[in-house]
Design a protein around this motif. Structure first.
Motif, PDB file in Angstrom:
ATOM      1  N   ARG A 436     -13.365 -22.193  30.746  1.00  0.00           N
ATOM      2  CA  ARG A 436     -13.349 -21.261  29.621  1.00  0.00           C
ATOM      3  C   ARG A 436     -14.689 -21.273  28.875  1.00  0.00           C
ATOM      4  N   HIS A 437     -15.309 -22.439  28.789  1.00  0.00           N
ATOM      5  CA  HIS A 437     -16.644 -22.502  28.182  1.00  0.00           C
ATOM      6  C   HIS A 437     -17.657 -21.765  29.060  1.00  0.00           C
ATOM      7  N   PHE A 438     -17.509 -21.924  30.379  1.00  0.00           N
ATOM      8  CA  PHE A 438     -18.396 -21.209  31.305  1.00  0.00           C
ATOM      9  C   PHE A 438     -18.254 -19.701  31.113  1.00  0.00           C
ATOM     10  N   LEU A 439     -17.018 -19.213  30.991  1.00  0.00           N
ATOM     11  CA  LEU A 439     -16.792 -17.773  30.871  1.00  0.00           C
ATOM     12  C   LEU A 439     -17.414 -17.209  29.608  1.00  0.00           C
ATOM     13  N   LYS A 440     -17.354 -17.974  28.511  1.00  0.00           N
ATOM     14  CA  LYS A 440     -17.977 -17.502  27.273  1.00  0.00           C
ATOM     15  C   LYS A 440     -19.488 -17.398  27.468  1.00  0.00           C
ATOM     16  N   ASP A 441     -20.084 -18.420  28.090  1.00  0.00           N
ATOM     17  CA  ASP A 441     -21.527 -18.416  28.331  1.00  0.00           C
ATOM     18  C   ASP A 441     -21.913 -17.316  29.298  1.00  0.00           C
ATOM     19  N   MET A 446     -24.422 -11.625  30.110  1.00  0.00           N
ATOM     20  CA  MET A 446     -24.266 -10.282  30.658  1.00  0.00           C
ATOM     21  C   MET A 446     -24.742  -9.197  29.699  1.00  0.00           C
ATOM     22  N   GLN A 447     -25.110  -9.594  28.482  1.00  0.00           N
ATOM     23  CA  GLN A 447     -25.601  -8.619  27.493  1.00  0.00           C
ATOM     24  C   GLN A 447     -24.608  -7.463  27.318  1.00  0.00           C
ATOM     25  N   LEU A 448     -23.361  -7.806  27.003  1.00  0.00           N
ATOM     26  CA  LEU A 448     -22.299  -6.815  26.871  1.00  0.00           C
ATOM     27  C   LEU A 448     -22.425  -6.033  25.565  1.00  0.00           C
ATOM     28  N   THR A 449     -21.817  -4.854  25.545  1.00  0.00           N
ATOM     29  CA  THR A 449     -21.735  -4.094  24.299  1.00  0.00           C
ATOM     30  C   THR A 449     -20.718  -4.776  23.388  1.00  0.00           C
ATOM     31  N   ASN A 450     -20.679  -4.356  22.128  1.00  0.00           N
ATOM     32  CA  ASN A 450     -19.731  -4.957  21.184  1.00  0.00           C
ATOM     33  C   ASN A 450     -18.284  -4.780  21.648  1.00  0.00           C
ATOM     34  N   ALA A 451     -17.967  -3.596  22.149  1.00  0.00           N
ATOM     35  CA  ALA A 451     -16.611  -3.343  22.621  1.00  0.00           C
ATOM     36  C   ALA A 451     -16.285  -4.229  23.821  1.00  0.00           C
ATOM     37  N   GLN A 452     -17.256  -4.394  24.722  1.00  0.00           N
ATOM     38  CA  GLN A 452     -17.042  -5.233  25.891  1.00  0.00           C
ATOM     39  C   GLN A 452     -16.898  -6.702  25.506  1.00  0.00           C
ATOM     40  N   LYS A 454     -15.708  -7.796  22.704  1.00  0.00           N
ATOM     41  CA  LYS A 454     -14.374  -7.921  22.115  1.00  0.00           C
ATOM     42  C   LYS A 454     -13.322  -8.030  23.212  1.00  0.00           C
ATOM     43  N   ALA A 455     -13.440  -7.202  24.250  1.00  0.00           N
ATOM     44  CA  ALA A 455     -12.491  -7.252  25.361  1.00  0.00           C
ATOM     45  C   ALA A 455     -12.592  -8.600  26.084  1.00  0.00           C
ATOM     46  N   TRP A 456     -13.808  -9.090  26.251  1.00  0.00           N
ATOM     47  CA  TRP A 456     -14.029 -10.385  26.908  1.00  0.00           C
ATOM     48  C   TRP A 456     -13.347 -11.501  26.119  1.00  0.00           C
ATOM     49  N   SER A 457     -13.533 -11.480  24.796  1.00  0.00           N
ATOM     50  CA  SER A 457     -12.929 -12.491  23.920  1.00  0.00           C
ATOM     51  C   SER A 457     -11.404 -12.395  23.938  1.00  0.00           C
ATOM     52  N   THR A 458     -10.889 -11.164  23.922  1.00  0.00           N
ATOM     53  CA  THR A 458      -9.436 -10.958  23.937  1.00  0.00           C
ATOM     54  C   THR A 458      -8.821 -11.488  25.228  1.00  0.00           C
ATOM     55  N   SER A 459      -9.519 -11.309  26.353  1.00  0.00           N
ATOM     56  CA  SER A 459      -9.000 -11.774  27.630  1.00  0.00           C
ATOM     57  C   SER A 459      -9.035 -13.297  27.729  1.00  0.00           C
ATOM     58  N   THR A 464      -9.851 -13.117  17.558  1.00  0.00           N
ATOM     59  CA  THR A 464     -11.113 -12.639  16.992  1.00  0.00           C
ATOM     60  C   THR A 464     -12.281 -13.154  17.819  1.00  0.00           C
ATOM     61  N   MET A 465     -13.398 -12.425  17.779  1.00  0.00           N
ATOM     62  CA  MET A 465     -14.605 -12.858  18.469  1.00  0.00           C
ATOM     63  C   MET A 465     -15.182 -14.111  17.817  1.00  0.00           C
ATOM     64  N   GLN A 466     -14.885 -14.310  16.523  1.00  0.00           N
ATOM     65  CA  GLN A 466     -15.402 -15.484  15.825  1.00  0.00           C
ATOM     66  C   GLN A 466     -14.861 -16.775  16.428  1.00  0.00           C
ATOM     67  N   THR A 467     -13.592 -16.724  16.882  1.00  0.00           N
ATOM     68  CA  THR A 467     -13.007 -17.904  17.521  1.00  0.00           C
ATOM     69  C   THR A 467     -13.779 -18.271  18.781  1.00  0.00           C
ATOM     70  N   THR A 468     -14.113 -17.265  19.584  1.00  0.00           N
ATOM     71  CA  THR A 468     -14.868 -17.500  20.816  1.00  0.00           C
ATOM     72  C   THR A 468     -16.240 -18.072  20.501  1.00  0.00           C
ATOM     73  N   GLU A 469     -16.919 -17.487  19.519  1.00  0.00           N
ATOM     74  CA  GLU A 469     -18.268 -17.922  19.179  1.00  0.00           C
ATOM     75  C   GLU A 469     -18.284 -19.322  18.573  1.00  0.00           C
ATOM     76  N   ALA A 470     -17.258 -19.637  17.763  1.00  0.00           N
ATOM     77  CA  ALA A 470     -17.276 -20.896  17.020  1.00  0.00           C
ATOM     78  C   ALA A 470     -16.906 -22.097  17.882  1.00  0.00           C
ATOM     79  N   HIS A 471     -16.066 -21.889  18.900  1.00  0.00           N
ATOM     80  CA  HIS A 471     -15.504 -23.042  19.607  1.00  0.00           C
ATOM     81  C   HIS A 471     -15.863 -23.131  21.081  1.00  0.00           C
ATOM     82  N   TYR A 472     -16.550 -22.149  21.635  1.00  0.00           N
ATOM     83  CA  TYR A 472     -16.820 -22.175  23.070  1.00  0.00           C
ATOM     84  C   TYR A 472     -18.315 -22.043  23.369  1.00  0.00           C
ATOM     85  N   ALA A 473     -18.746 -22.881  24.330  1.00  0.00           N
ATOM     86  CA  ALA A 473     -20.124 -22.834  24.841  1.00  0.00           C
ATOM     87  C   ALA A 473     -21.145 -22.820  23.713  1.00  0.00           C
ATOM     88  N   ARG A 474     -21.004 -23.766  22.785  1.00  0.00           N
ATOM     89  CA  ARG A 474     -21.991 -23.864  21.711  1.00  0.00           C
ATOM     90  C   ARG A 474     -23.356 -24.226  22.292  1.00  0.00           C
TER      91      ARG A 474
END
Length: 533
Positions: A436-441, A446-452, A454-459, A464-474
């Motif tokens: 899961r840390h690898f997937l966040k990194d 991949m230089q995704l758009t904001n919508a992408q 968000k979809a990546w974080s949801t999957s 929220t995207m903040q959860t992904t940013e705060a706890h994964y692949a720091r």
């Protein structure tokens, strides 16, 4: 009746009533009554009868040890009532066997059935001598008694310390927290028990602010010794919530309502605790090496490789991955339905997630694996990763009206699969959650758009995207230093250039097209700046 029960089902920090014991061990309430007669102690004689989980575990473990002990001289095992008995002297009779052996017969005092066993000539003479002199048979071998070893913790006086009122209020708190996941509930109870032990089982209705202050300092001191600041903060938070709830209960409303405030950790307290650990995770090259290095000659090897591939493609947590059923994975839509009624998701949250676009070979490994399951007779309601011993029984799999194959109970199969993958690839050990840390990194690169994004974080199962940013692949200090060196050296690219380089890396560009030539030029420029050419 003496039957072996798995004593580990009783959680040591919990409090059980008769109904809960019956449900946990699938027994009748009369069985619990018999256990009480055999030595199981309730916390007091008030109704409802309550039992400490630690005492229940100890009682059942001792019963198991007793059953493993050899029969003492003059003692029988009754095969009717399963009891170990000392028959009355008048019911004994003997029959000579062969090679100085004798058959001893007697009557079980519990069920009045005939019991018998073979004894040696020496035992025969000892028993006869005792019967003639009216010596109690229990005294013949009194030194050969059960020694439980490390089962009982020495409490000095031999009396287990606890407060009956504390046990009753903890039982009520258990009912209040039934809305939580059982693992979460167990963590709450463990923190409460640690607090209770620190206070030497002081009744909760006599709590003072000084008690909270001393325990807060103790938690911080533990942190200085290496405990993570996250676990310290959670322990303090759990206790605060418990005491806030406690002050609203009958008999505890006189407690000082500011006690929870004294457990709140300051920023200085948390700063002095051990820092948050930076999670290690593989690179894309290492992931490809892990999966491609895994053999697939046997069913066990095919399952292990599919487990590792699924962890990266599905992005599911280990407990969710191992509890998936075949029907939860849609190959055509490349979706995973994490139905919380059947899948062990975090916080029992249902979600529909999507396969992460990493590598077509990973997808094909999973498709081939699921096709193999269908060919062997695995059905939609069966586990996606069934036990190997079941996969190796083709006749049973295709039998009509066979039972549904349930998922594995633990995540050990996931951990073992990752360990084998790292060993085959010659890499350091990565844990399942590193996927899961690898997937966040990987999503960041991949230089995704904001919508992408968000979809990546949801999957990944995050609201929220903040959860992904705060706890994964720091980003680590070394990673930050490396990026700043790239900036100083002018190694920066536009979003379009980054996307071209990624498409080149994953062989998604058609050779000799303008896009392919531009990507080759960018790659050459990049390698030149890094000094790789």
């Amino acid at each position: 009746m003496v039957r072996a029960y798995n004593y580990t089902r009783a959680k040591k920090n919990r409090v059980y009533d008769v109904e809960a014991i019956c449900e946990t061990f699938s027994v009748h309430k009369n069985t619990v009554t018999n256990w009480r007669k055999s030595g199981l102690c309730s916390i007091d004689e008030r109704q409802p009868l309550l039992f400490k989980g630690s005492e229940l575990r100890l009682f059942l473990k001792q019963r198991q040890l007793e059953q493993k002990q050899k029969l003492r001289l003059g003692q029988f095992k009754c095969f009717s009532c399963k009891a170990r008995t000392w028959p009355e002297s008048r019911s004994w009779n003997f029959e000579e066997g062969t090679s100085s052996r004798f058959w001893a017969h007697a009557t079980c005092p519990e069920c009045e059935k005939v019991v018998q066993k073979v004894i040696s000539g020496a035992q025969y003479r000892q028993i006869c001598k005792a019967l003639e002199s009216n010596i109690t048979l229990q005294l013949l071998d009194e030194d050969n008694k059960l020694v439980p070893g490390d089962v009982v913790k020495d409490q000095g006086s031999g009396v287990v310390e606890y407060s009956a009122e504390n046990e009753r209020i903890i039982f009520e708190f258990q009912k209040y927290t039934e809305r939580y996941n059982k693992k979460t509930q167990d963590v709450y109870l463990a923190d409460i028990r640690a607090f209770e032990e620190f206070l030497h089982w002081k009744p909760f209705d006599k709590l003072k602010t000084d008690d909270a202050t001393r325990y807060r300092r103790y938690l911080v001191a533990e942190g200085m010794d290496g405990r993570s600041k996250s676990s310290i903060a959670h322990a303090a938070s759990h206790l605060r919530k418990f005491i806030v709830w406690l002050t609203k209960q009958e008999g505890y409303r006189r407690l000082n309502r500011s006690i929870p405030d004294y457990l709140e950790l300051s920023r200085a307290d948390l700063a002095g605790a051990a820092g948050t650990k930076i999670r290690d995770y593989p690179s894309m090259d290492e992931v490809e090496l892990m999966i491609s290095s895994m053999p697939a000659n046997t069913l066990a090897q095919q399952r292990d490789r599919a487990i590792v591939a699924a962890s990266f493609v599905f992005g599911t947590r280990a407990d969710a991955t191992v509890s998936l059923r075949l029907k939860h994975v849609d190959i055509d839509k490349k979706e995973v339905n994490q139905d919380a009624t059947e899948v062990r998701t975090k916080n029992s949250k249902s979600m529909r997630t999507f396969w992460f676009p990493l590598n077509d070979r990973f997808d094909q490994i999973l498709i081939d694996y699921m096709q193999m399951l269908l060919e062997r007779g695995i059905k939609d309601n069966d586990a996606l990763f069934p036990p190997i011993e079941i996969l190796n029984k083709p006749t049973m799999l295709v039998a009509e009206n066979r039972p549904i194959i349930d998922p594995l109970k633990s995540t050990s199969a996931i951990s073992d699969a990752f360990e084998r993958a790292c060993e085959c690839a010659g890499l350091k050990k990565f844990v399942p959650h590193s996927a899961r840390h690898f997937l966040k990194d990987f999503g960041d690169k991949m230089q995704l758009t904001n919508a992408q994004r968000k979809a990546w974080s949801t999957s990944l199962g995050h609201e929220t995207m903040q959860t992904t940013e705060a706890h994964y692949a720091r980003m680590t200090t070394d990673g930050c230093r490396r990026e700043f060196e790239n900036i100083r050296n002018g190694i920066t690219f536009t979003e379009e250039a980054n996307e071209l380089l990624l498409r080149l890396h994953y062989h998604q560009l058609v050779r000799d097209t303008p896009e392919f030539k531009r990507a080759i030029a960018l790659d050459s420029e990049f390698r030149k700046k890094l000094g790789l050419d």
